[in-house]
Design an enzyme around this catalytic site. Structure first.
Site, PDB file in Angstrom:
ATOM      1  N   GLU A 167      11.242   8.000   9.670  1.00 47.75           N
ATOM      2  CA  GLU A 167      12.679   7.560   9.270  1.00 47.75           C
ATOM      3  C   GLU A 167      13.220   9.157   9.039  1.00 47.75           C
ATOM      4  OE1 GLU A 167      13.679   3.249   8.144  1.00 47.75           O
ATOM      5  OE2 GLU A 167      12.018   4.344   6.643  1.00 47.75           O
TER       6      GLU A 167
ATOM      7  N   GLU B  31       5.933  -0.829   7.923  1.00 48.00           N
ATOM      8  CA  GLU B  31       6.506  -1.604   6.838  1.00 48.00           C
ATOM      9  C   GLU B  31       6.161  -3.019   6.764  1.00 48.00           C
ATOM     10  OE1 GLU B  31       9.010   2.360   6.818  1.00 48.00           O
ATOM     11  OE2 GLU B  31       8.029   0.849   8.258  1.00 48.00           O
TER      12      GLU B  31
END
Length: 729
Positions: free
Chosen positions: A130, A152
């Site tokens: 990210e 995640e």
């Protein structure tokens, strides 16, 4: 305008930040290196957000800095967020602010008007990827172990650093959903083809050279989504070509997850809602769903077990203290069948020499060929090279001579589950191996103490229960015999870590821990069949519970004939000891199918299911004639609860009897060993999360309706009285 002296101050200031360093070239390009001194890999944890905010502030305010390169001083880039930090979050506000703080700096960075490049020397996962997505350009080295992904969802979370918004704006909604809901890892070439990264480098020098060239060529960089008229590749959430994706995706996700993983739904919601609005609003939407994930029971369960407890195990929680770490150099494996061949492969893969012994050289050679087959497949997928294949195969020596075991420091016996054969192997090995060598038996059910009677050194005899297929299954169950000493345990514990597996340690008993509890799951499913529950309802209950495979299909995989053999052997063993063992309700059904109908399981093409040559399968139609379903079927929730409670209660009994030595070993063993529903965090965490009082109450309801085997374990009653939970603290 700031002077070059101010620039020098900017670099000096960054160099004063903990775990960060900076260099500036003559063109005003600053390279920031992330290198956390106390960690093997960089993570986004305590202090990172504040330090990153300082870098951002210095970068945008120093006009003589023309561009920024973010890279790492390690072989990897940044591998995600510090999960330990997430585990401390108690409120939605805390979770929301945590996500927003870093995203604020990332947003300032990408709208600065100056070029920012992510130079990835190795793996970038989760928050690390990210971070890279917020840069204007991404370059990755094509390293063998390089992985790019947003995993995640595997711990019940969603990408909270902008991933759910930037990824679909880069690669399109459908591709982004697949990556995030499945937690997929990508190799650099695939990531580049998809548009996730922009360039591939051969090494660090090439990577930094490309980064600087791009910065010089793009002095006024801007993210695609900040440009006027930007459109999401393939269309936004209301585009006619995308609408079907959101119509089908939830149904497909539910078919796989059965609503057990709320993070999957939250990811889809983030993407759907965020891709209807501007990027800033979308990022805020993401933070709200991130907070919901962090506080979910499923996330807490998975983080507790698959992060905290797993790390405790890998750090040696169950390893005896006072013994130096060892490295196995040469391992002898007796038996070159499926298990022996698999153990040979994972051992040689770890760089250890292997002697693979079988009764015939053709059998030993076939066992070695198993490694070649795995490596050929890896080469075809560009995950291995021909040189790696040759090097690994050279480490495996097929033989029929016990004399070749002389220099082995560890022997692993992986022959048929027969005491006499195993005893003979033990005795023949001990005539040639060193006095310091350890002998391990890869048995799944036979008590180690009994097998050790064939040994002249029972203190150096131990159980090593591998799971099939060995190259894919992450767990090894280490079984201590009554006379096994701690030095032997320490030695094999180190070996299991050396080959990249996760060790759990259990004490000797019939079925040990994993086989004993796993048996209750399939046995309960078979028992339902005998009670008149429709076989399809049984299988639906298994998948709805979150198990990787329903009970009847799983019994087919393991083999009906093997289960019957083990059951009968146990009855004979107990009778020889003058004891009796309760016969499970499944026994008569297995006996009927195997002995009267010759249905041994998947390997024979027929068990509870029929198997066709093309790989298709369906429930055997005659099952409902042999065991007619009752007109009135039990509630689906009862079936789900029976499958879950029987496993959890048996685990509690194992803990009570000191068969399993720790809560961490029980939970990790259940998930990695036989696939107990991961979202529950393991068998004992299932009880903790429900609450012991509630578990006891529901157990008694099930016992009253379905049999005394559901009566809660005594340890649960004692824990309820004291207000305790299962914990290693």
């Amino acid at each position: 305008m700031m002077t070059n002296n101010h620039t020098a101050d900017s670099v000096t200031t960054i160099n004063e930040l903990e775990n960060l360093s900076a260099q500036r070239d003559d063109n005003g390009i600053v390279t920031v290196i992330i290198d956390q001194s106390t960690r093997k890999m960089n993570v986004i944890g305590e202090g990172f957000t504040e330090a990153f905010a300082a870098i951002t502030d210095l970068f945008i305010n120093d006009e003589s800095v023309k561009g920024l390169i973010l890279t790492s001083g390690k072989e990897t880039f940044v591998v995600g967020a510090d999960i330990d930090q997430l585990a401390t979050i108690k409120t939605a506000e805390q979770a929301f602010e945590l996500a927003e703080d870093l995203k604020g700096s990332l947003r300032i960075l990408e709208t600065s008007g100056k070029p920012v490049v992510a130079a990835l020397p190795g793996t970038a996962l989760g928050g690390g990827l990210e971070l890279a997505l917020a840069c204007h350009y991404r370059i990755a080295i094509d390293a063998p172990k390089m992985k790019l992904g947003l995993p995640e969802v595997k711990v019940g979370l969603l990408p909270g650093g902008g991933g759910t918004q930037r990824l679909p704006r880069l690669v399109g909604i459908q591709a982004a959903l697949e990556l995030m809901t499945q937690g997929k890892d990508l190799r650099p070439a695939t990531a580049k083809d998809m548009g996730l990264i922009d360039a591939i480098a051969t090494d660090k020098v090439d990577m930094l050279k490309q980064a600087k060239e791009w910065i010089k060529a793009n002095p006024n960089a801007q993210q695609p989504w900040d440009k006027k008229g930007f459109k999401i590749p393939g269309g936004d959430s209301k585009h006619p070509q995308v609408v079907p994706v959101f119509s089908v995706a939830p149904a497909m996700a539910n078919q796989k997850s059965h609503s057990n993983y709320p993070a999957i739904t939250h990811i889809m919601s983030c993407v759907f809602e965020g891709c209807l609005v501007d990027i800033d609003t979308g990022l805020e939407i993401e933070s709200r769903y991130f907070a919901a994930c962090v506080l979910s029971v499923e996330s807490k369960n998975m983080i507790n077990t698959l992060w905290t407890q797993l790390n405790s195990i890998k750090k040696g929680q169950s390893r005896p203290q006072g013994f130096e770490r060892t490295q196995s150099k040469k391992v002898g494996i007796l038996g070159a069948g499926m298990m022996g061949a698999g153990i040979a492969y994972v051992t040689a893969k770890a760089g250890i020499d292997v002697v693979l012994l079988d009764t015939e050289i053709a059998g030993a050679a076939k066992g070695k060929a198993y490694s070649a087959k795995i490596l050929d497949k890896a080469i075809s997928r560009q995950r291995a090279t021909l040189e790696q294949k040759q090097a690994l195969l050279e480490r495996i020596k097929p033989t029929v001579s016990y004399d070749d075991l002389a220099e082995c420091d560890l022997i692993i016996e992986a022959v048929f589950e027969n005491r006499n054969i195993k005893a003979k192997c033990t005795q023949q090995s001990e005539t040639v191996i060193a006095k310091t060598a350890v002998f391990a038996s890869n048995t799944s059910t036979l008590p180690i103490t009994g097998l050790a009677k064939a040994s002249t050194r029972p203190n150096q005899f131990i159980g090593l229960h591998f799971f099939s297929p060995v190259d894919k299954m992450p767990l090894v169950e280490i079984i201590m015999g009554e006379q096994t000493d701690d030095a032997t345990l320490a030695k094999v514990f180190d070996y299991v870590l050396q080959i990249g597996k996760t060790p759990i340690v259990v004490n000797d008993s019939r079925g040990f821990y994993t086989s004993r509890v796993f048996g209750t799951y399939v046995s309960e499913g078979i028992a339902m069949l005998g009670e008149g529950v429709h076989p399809r309802s049984i299988e639906v209950a298994g998948t709805k519970a979150g198990m990787p495979m329903p009970p009847l299909a799983l019994q087919d995989e393991v083999s009906l004939s093997l289960a019957l053999h083990v059951s009968e052997q146990q009855q004979l063993d107990m009778a020889a000891e003058g004891k009796s063992i309760p016969v499970r309700p499944s026994y008569e059904i297995l006996k009927t199918l195997v002995k009267e109908y010759n249905r041994a399981g998947k390997k024979s093409g027929k068990g509870f299911y029929e198997y066709s040559d093309n790989g298709d399968k369906h429930l055997w139609p005659e099952l409902t004639k042999l065991y007619p379903p009752k007109t009135e079927q039990p509630p689906q929730q009862d079936l789900v609860d029976r499958l879950m409670f029987i496993q959890a209660n048996e685990s509690a009994k194992c803990y009570e009897e000191n068969v399993v030595r720790s809560v961490a070993d029980a939970n990790i063993g259940s998930i990695f060993g036989w696939g107990f529903a991961p979202h529950q965090g393991g068998t004992l965490q299932f009880i903790n999360a429900m609450g012991i009082d509630a578990f006891i109450a529901r157990s008694r309801e099930l016992a009253a309706t379905y049999g005394e085997r559901f009566e809660p374990a005594q340890i649960l009653l004692a824990m309820a009285d004291k207000g305790e939970v299962f914990s290693d603290d």
